[in-house]
Design an enzyme around this catalytic site. Structure first.
Site, PDB file in Angstrom:
ATOM      1  N   ARG A 276      -7.765  -1.738  16.883  1.00 13.31           N
ATOM      2  CA  ARG A 276      -8.208  -1.295  16.195  1.00 13.31           C
ATOM      3  C   ARG A 276      -9.495  -2.899  15.621  1.00 13.31           C
ATOM      4  O   ARG A 276      -9.932  -2.854  16.665  1.00 13.31           O
ATOM      5  CB  ARG A 276      -7.446  -1.101  15.146  1.00 13.31           C
ATOM      6  CG  ARG A 276      -7.763  -0.545  13.504  1.00 13.31           C
ATOM      7  CD  ARG A 276      -6.719  -0.279  12.917  1.00 13.31           C
ATOM      8  NE  ARG A 276      -5.992  -0.930  11.871  1.00 13.31           N
ATOM      9  CZ  ARG A 276      -5.048  -1.149  10.940  1.00 13.31           C
ATOM     10  NH1 ARG A 276      -4.531   0.238  11.132  1.00 13.31           N
ATOM     11  NH2 ARG A 276      -4.977  -2.213  10.608  1.00 13.31           N
TER      12      ARG A 276
ATOM     13  N   LYS B 142       1.097  -1.090   0.257  1.00 11.42           N
ATOM     14  CA  LYS B 142      -0.571  -0.231  -0.267  1.00 11.42           C
ATOM     15  C   LYS B 142       0.617   1.310   0.143  1.00 11.42           C
ATOM     16  O   LYS B 142       0.146   2.522  -0.167  1.00 11.42           O
ATOM     17  CB  LYS B 142      -1.629   0.280   1.314  1.00 11.42           C
ATOM     18  CG  LYS B 142       0.098   0.054   2.574  1.00 11.42           C
ATOM     19  CD  LYS B 142      -1.747  -0.035   3.925  1.00 11.42           C
ATOM     20  CE  LYS B 142      -0.821   0.037   5.172  1.00 11.42           C
ATOM     21  NZ  LYS B 142      -1.221  -0.385   6.103  1.00 11.42           N
TER      22      LYS B 142
HETATM   23  C1  LIG Z   1      -0.570  -1.309   7.091  1.00  8.07           C
HETATM   24  C2  LIG Z   1      -0.841  -3.199   6.909  1.00  8.07           C
HETATM   25  C3  LIG Z   1       0.104  -3.392   7.583  1.00  8.07           C
HETATM   26  C4  LIG Z   1       1.563  -3.531   7.307  1.00  8.07           C
HETATM   27  O1  LIG Z   1       2.097  -2.946   8.206  1.00  8.07           O
HETATM   28  P1  LIG Z   1       3.652  -2.457   8.369  1.00  8.07           P
HETATM   29  O2  LIG Z   1       3.790  -1.407   9.629  1.00  8.07           O
HETATM   30  O3  LIG Z   1       4.044  -1.743   7.134  1.00  8.07           O
HETATM   31  O4  LIG Z   1       4.410  -3.408   8.345  1.00  8.07           O
HETATM   32  C5  LIG Z   1      -0.106  -4.913   8.144  1.00  8.07           C
HETATM   33  N1  LIG Z   1      -0.828  -5.497   8.244  1.00  8.07           N
HETATM   34  C6  LIG Z   1      -2.463  -3.898   8.203  1.00  8.07           C
HETATM   35  C7  LIG Z   1      -3.867  -4.913   9.049  1.00  8.07           C
HETATM   36  C8  LIG Z   1      -2.145  -2.700   8.000  1.00  8.07           C
HETATM   37  O5  LIG Z   1      -3.002  -2.434   7.327  1.00  8.07           O
END
Ligand SMILES: *Cc1c(COP(=O)(O)O)cnc(C)c1O
Length: 352
Positions: A128, A35
């Site tokens: 969350r 993302k």
């Molecule tokens: C953005 C996201 C990740 C990745 O997180 P990082 O800290 O970049 O490794 C993993 N799981 C979910 C649900 C996310 O929203």
């Protein structure tokens, strides 16, 4: 063309293979989260070349860009009920916590003649998304009758909303919950996920429970830093992305505005400290395209003062050289800067 973000693809590819090797050695499969660079195909192909077998994104528009790549695609934001048909079309796997959504995914998967795989999100304290272990066990039983849904694992997310770190105490809940689901539902779970880049430190210290065999990671791959304690991964680069902006004005001005102070461009009441007169440079890059607090100037003598949607202002009084209008300021990028640069159509993307 400026502003632009430049990606050093060889440094990035090096990070990808370095982090993957650490996880491989620990018996943990990594899904790469795309993302932050909006699943840009130049970068996703580097991930595929590095051997990643799963790519993950929070947005359907990004997952669409992964069509045709030889890997599993996973949706990591809980699906909206209004997008289930696209979820089934573009994602092989999704993360879920709600019966009605899983029910809708089942109906849609039946329609598309597919088996849609899911992982249930477990709440471990960060507050969350996710449900309690007890609720997850109940939900697992309820969805056993769904013909086109396959429960392949459980997952969690930490260090996002609440800043909660992974620990042996909260991580232990994952294998315990997985065992209960496997027993009560008489199924095997392929993945017991331990979260995101903040769990990399436990993986490296070898304190991660053995049965946790899956992480979803973004930041550790692109910044080379685990996000629990901000430790650099040995051998990784933190400067794979450089953003550049062009100076459009340089003037000596006061440090405190003159007149009655109302609100700034974003509706906030600004405050100022008087540093006397200063050389101020304005660049053609704004809060619409970047997160100013996440810009790390490659010239140490430059300080961010403030900005608005289209302009950022820097104090260049102590800069290492004499700048002129038309010169370029360069910055290393935080995760947030990379995310906004790729999201902004006003920032050119360049690959070295
Ligand atoms: C953005 C996201 C990740 C990745 O997180 P990082 O800290 O970049 O490794 C993993 N799981 C979910 C649900 C996310 O929203």
């Amino acid at each position: 063309m400026y502003p632009r973000i430049t990606v050093n693809t060889s440094k990035l590819a090096h990070n990808f293979s370095t982090v993957k090797r650490i996880a491989d050695d620990a018996g943990v499969e990594l899904f790469a989260v795309t993302k932050s660079f909006t699943a840009n195909p130049r970068i996703t192909s580097l991930l595929i070349n590095a051997g990643f077998k799963g790519l993950a994104d929070s947005r359907i528009l990004n997952l669409k860009k992964l069509v045709g790549l030889p890997c599993k695609k996973m949706l990591i934001r809980l699906p909206m009920l209004s997008e289930v048909s696209k979820v089934v079309t573009y994602a092989d796997i999704s993360l879920n916590s709600n019966y009605d959504v899983i029910n809708a995914l089942n109906k849609e998967a039946k329609k598309q003649n597919k088996i849609h795989e899911i992982m249930l999100m477990i709440e471990l304290g960060d507050l969350r998304e996710g449900i309690s272990p007890e609720h997850a066990i109940e939900l697992s039983k309820k969805i056993q009758s769904f013909s086109n849904i396959r429960l392949i694992g459980i997952a969690t997310n930490l260090t996002c909303y609440g800043g909660i770190l992974p620990s042996t105490e909260n991580m232990r809940i994952m294998p315990d919950t997985a065992e209960k689901i496997e027993r009560e539902c008489d199924i095997g779970l392929r993945y017991i996920n331990g979260g995101n880049s903040s769990t990399m430190s436990m993986l490296i210290n070898k304190t991660l429970p053995k049965k946790i065999n899956h992480l979803r990671v973004g930041e550790v791959l692109i910044k080379g830093t685990e996000t629990g304690y901000q430790q650099r991964i040995a051998g990784c680069f933190d400067d794979c992305f450089i953003i550049e902006a062009e100076i459009i004005e340089i003037e000596e001005k006061d440090s405190v505005p003159t007149g009655n102070i109302g609100l700034d461009a974003f509706g906030q009441k600004p405050t100022f400290t008087d540093k006397g007169r200063m050389m101020r440079a304005i660049v053609a890059l704004g809060k619409q395209d970047t997160d100013p607090e996440g810009l790390i100037s490659l010239d140490n003598g430059i300080d961010y003062i403030g900005g608005s949607g289209d302009h950022l202002i820097f104090d260049i009084t102590r800069a290492s050289k004499q700048y002129r209008v038309g010169d370029i300021l360069q910055f290393n990028c935080s995760y947030g800067v990379i995310l906004r640069a790729f999201t902004s159509e006003y920032v050119e993307k360049r690959f070295l």
